[in-house]
Design an enzyme around this catalytic site. Sequence first.
Site, PDB file in Angstrom:
ATOM      1  N   SER A 146       6.719  44.178  10.496  1.00 54.48           N
ATOM      2  CA  SER A 146       5.796  43.554   9.553  1.00 54.48           C
ATOM      3  C   SER A 146       4.402  43.592  10.160  1.00 54.48           C
ATOM      4  O   SER A 146       4.251  43.662  11.388  1.00 54.48           O
ATOM      5  CB  SER A 146       6.203  42.103   9.284  1.00 54.48           C
ATOM      6  OG  SER A 146       5.186  41.399   8.585  1.00 54.48           O
ATOM      7  N   TYR A 158       9.698  33.958  11.569  1.00 54.23           N
ATOM      8  CA  TYR A 158       9.500  35.301  11.032  1.00 54.23           C
ATOM      9  C   TYR A 158       8.640  36.139  11.971  1.00 54.23           C
ATOM     10  O   TYR A 158       8.970  37.290  12.277  1.00 54.23           O
ATOM     11  CB  TYR A 158       8.860  35.203   9.647  1.00 54.23           C
ATOM     12  CG  TYR A 158       8.621  36.524   8.957  1.00 54.23           C
ATOM     13  CD1 TYR A 158       9.657  37.170   8.281  1.00 54.23           C
ATOM     14  CD2 TYR A 158       7.362  37.110   8.948  1.00 54.23           C
ATOM     15  CE1 TYR A 158       9.441  38.371   7.627  1.00 54.23           C
ATOM     16  CE2 TYR A 158       7.130  38.316   8.297  1.00 54.23           C
ATOM     17  CZ  TYR A 158       8.179  38.939   7.639  1.00 54.23           C
ATOM     18  OH  TYR A 158       7.963  40.141   6.999  1.00 54.23           O
TER      19      TYR A 158
END
Length: 319
Positions: free
Chosen positions: A202, A215
């Site tokens: 990401s 995350y």
Amino acid sequence: MSNSTKRSMRFDCLVYFLRKNIPSLSNFDIWHKICFNIWRKLDPQNFIILNFGGYTMIERKDHLDLTGKVAVVTGAGGGIGKAVVEILSAYGAKVAMLDVSDKTEEKAQELRDAGREVDFYKTNIVDEADVEKTISAIVAKWGRIDILHNNAGTTVRKTIDELSEKEWDFVLDVGLKGLFLVSKHVIPHMKKTGGSIVNTGSGWGLKGGDQAAAYCAVKGGIVNVTRAMAIDLGQYKIRVNSINPGDTVTPMMIQEGWETGGIKCEADIEKFLESCGSDRPIARIGQPEDIANGVLFLVSDLASWVTGAALVVDGGGIA
């Protein structure tokens, strides 16, 4: 001195001789074309390997053709994973779709109806016995694994002091333990033929983000474990790279909108998704196909010298 080196030296001598004796021709490319045509007649058997020390021309090839390849995609039931299955199968790969949702079979059947070779394997990727069983079944059916896309992931949008231990473990297990277990059982098969692994990171694996401690921990870990895997597996002709999306229209993105308060009712969804892309140079939110295109590049022959890389596909969001 090898025979190929000797042939290259003889070719360079030919170039030098002709340039010295016919100085009116000075264009470098023209010289090498002339010399190659002469060399082709003098040494036709070895002409094809003279691709250094002289002129070569890139020819058009279908570098994206995946015919005969077998791919495994985790988190394949929706969003980015589903788009990757679609694009890999469109370019000829046989694709095993791994997901925990039974609904994934509907998508697999839709693709089979369209003539694609796709199978669904319901798999809990944090259960090693389940992973081992699935990978064995794939190899038993198709004989090999050439491509692995570790895509499965999840998030809980909270700060580190707000997270429970159970939430922290859940996010890390799916994102990192799942990657570990699937890779562990795929790589022994991939070592036989070489291949390509793509891990979904990401933009927030390269920089921090708000209310996303677990995350960010997972995605940062994915970016760096990708580099470690690339170092270890290069000797087996296995390339390992990460694809790092920005905000993309997926069920998880919409879930995040609800968790962070960006979405308070169904009517807010479209506006929320538009806002996610408004502050980047290419002012739109990403589509799953945008990310799938990057994965296709990384697993294809176009990326044959790319490994250990973190490809960012985010419309310039972290530029």
